[in-house]
Scaffold this motif. Structure first.
Motif: not given
Lengths: 352, 352
Positions: A24-30, A104-120
């Motif tokens: 959540l903290p990686l997402l843009p607030a808007g 469930p086997s997905t890495r947390v870093s994948a989730l973080e990468g996805f969030a950074r992709g949204l934000a960028d």
């Protein structure tokens, strides 16, 4: 496991709460967000008393392959391809919600990468837009469901049905590039068993094929041009996602007109495909029938001449709107010859 | 194939356009819809200059099984479980968008059943709400992604964080019933290989188990009560979807209070589980920890007494809000004893 690298845990190891705490903290607030993630629902301001809404789902296998796309790419593309639908109505994107289901086997870093992709992507294409809510779940194949919102700021929505027989047809952005990129991926980035080869993708993206690869994997779409075109007097507008011929036919049908495309203009909008080394006929083919570029097809009154560039994207005059003679069906022509739109049908692409 | 029955084609046989032609007319248009399905995006009126938004995804396997749920059930449940999140903010649901991905071998009649389920649920629980857009795609496992919207009509949103130490705790709707229904399905509606047996589900639904089966498969949720509770002065409100103990703990944490539940009140809200034949301790267990009932948990100022029924749902006083002593952590008690919330974690429910 490399001793020097910090352990990158799976979602199964950390659980949902910790995953959300990192995501959540990686997402843009808007800028338009009154209540963001964390309650039963979010609250978003809608200045003019209406909001624009569009939804789309990307599924692993049908819409992307994890060996070709990084998680950052997926976040980026989710923003780029959904907010352009908001822009195509003549609205400014204000917010989006994202539902993500992964193994469930997905890495947390994948989730973080996805969030950074949204934000960028938001920072690059729609600054001020926020991710106001979402949903995390599990699925054997990754699923990304995005719903995006926009503010018309008092404008009338620009529909597909407003093209008039005296308008000119313009394209903001490019056509054919994403299809060219996909062709390279199929030809050069999978092994004999059709398994994606990530290293080959990296090589392609860094090389001469880079432009069309990016167009497929992490496109920059002309989101900022939507409101500018509406303010210029756009009579009809849509996001070219299924191929120029098919999407132009949709405007023709909805407006009861003929869209007369001109080859010179279409080729100019396909410059990236020509620069990528395609022969002129192949480039034209990709331009007319290749999807996923998410350019804006727009009709403007005859006298209106938009600038050569809008929101950082090239603007090309690609044809004109013509009246239908009695008994004629709405359709698309190229230099006077009929162009048959080629449909993409998700239920028929798969052989059973 | 029965010669007398008309052929029920698959989506692969008819294609996307024909599927949409049959699907779209079955959907409710909605009173707040300016532009409905068919363009790049929809336009929805948001009278008070804000809108409420929530999103959720239901996945075959993790969230439903097609041998237990009919397609009508899935459409119904998508509405019932999403609009209640809108209601829990104190808003009136105005619209929703639905993205559905299914196998190409799915029958057109299934799609029609799903659309009728959406429409029937809207008519029953949120008349005037519309399905304004969506997305059809393919997936090996059925995926339903819903995003729902509401109008606060000038009200302040009712958050989880507003409960005060003098408030009473009320529940609109019931608890435990959906979990009891699910238990019957696992016990009596699958064969030795854990394959769902549709005929057994039909028998259960028509019999004495009917009430708790419906609570699981096609719940009627107290959507209409949301605005009424907000207007009564609700200080905090949420949809009880993950179990009363866990969801009450969320209010306690967000508000910095203790939620002191009273067994008599909780048992009254679990009357359906007792009537279903459960022993009192088992019924209490289902009431505290069984999820998916989608009752509204609400805190109201001490002097406010809601009617015994709101929007057709029973209202029960189930406890009170208490202040925290210095050093105490927010939490939930039952008749004074601590209640440990049991989390539902999608990433840990699955063994890898």
């Amino acid at each position: 496991m490399d001793d020097a690298a910090p352990h990158d845990p799976t979602l199964h190891e950390v659980g949902e709460l910790e995953a959300l705490r990192r995501f959540l903290p990686l997402l843009p607030a808007g800028d338009a967000t009154d209540v963001g993630p964390g309650d039963d629902a979010a609250v978003v301001r809608a200045g003019d008393g209406r909001f624009v809404v569009t939804t789309d789902t990307m599924l692993e296998g049908a819409d992307f392959r994890l060996g070709w796309s990084t998680w950052h790419d997926l976040g980026w593309k989710a923003v780029a391809t959904n907010l352009i639908d908001v822009a195509a109505m003549g609205a400014r994107p204000t917010s989006l919600v994202v539902a993500l289901a992964v193994a469930p086997s997905t890495r947390v870093s994948a989730l973080e990468g996805f969030a950074r992709g949204l934000a960028d992507a938001v920072a690059a294409m729609a600054p001020g837009c926020g991710v106001v809510g979402g949903d995390l779940g599990t699925a054997p194949h990754a699923t990304v469901a995005v719903t995006a919102f926009g503010d018309l700021e008092g404008r009338a929505p620009v529909l597909r049905s407003g093209a008039r027989a005296t308008d000119a047809v313009w394209l903001v952005g490019r056509v054919g590039a994403a299809a060219a990129g996909l062709r390279h991926l199929f030809a050069q980035a999978q092994d004999e068993a059709a398994v994606p080869v990530a290293a080959a993708v990296e090589r392609l993206r860094a090389g001469a094929r880079g432009a069309v690869l990016e167009a497929q994997l992490a496109p920059v779409t002309p989101i900022g041009a939507g409101t500018l075109l509406a303010d210029l007097g756009a009579t009809a507008m849509l996001d070219v996602s299924d191929g120029l011929a098919l999407d132009a036919a949709r405007v023709a049908r909805a407006s009861g007109v003929r869209i007369a495309l001109e080859r010179a203009g279409v080729e100019a909008a396909a410059a990236d495909v020509l620069a990528d080394g395609a022969a002129p006929d192949a480039a034209l083919e990709a331009a007319l029938h290749g999807g996923e570029d998410h350019a804006l097809l727009v009709t403007l009154p005859d006298g209106v001449r938009p600038p050569a560039e809008l929101a950082g994207h090239r603007v090309h005059r690609i044809g004109r709107v013509e009246p239908l003679a009695a008994g004629d069906a709405p359709g698309v022509t190229l230099d006077g010859g009929a162009v048959e739109p080629r449909g993409w049908d998700p239920y028929r692409a798969v052989e059973l």
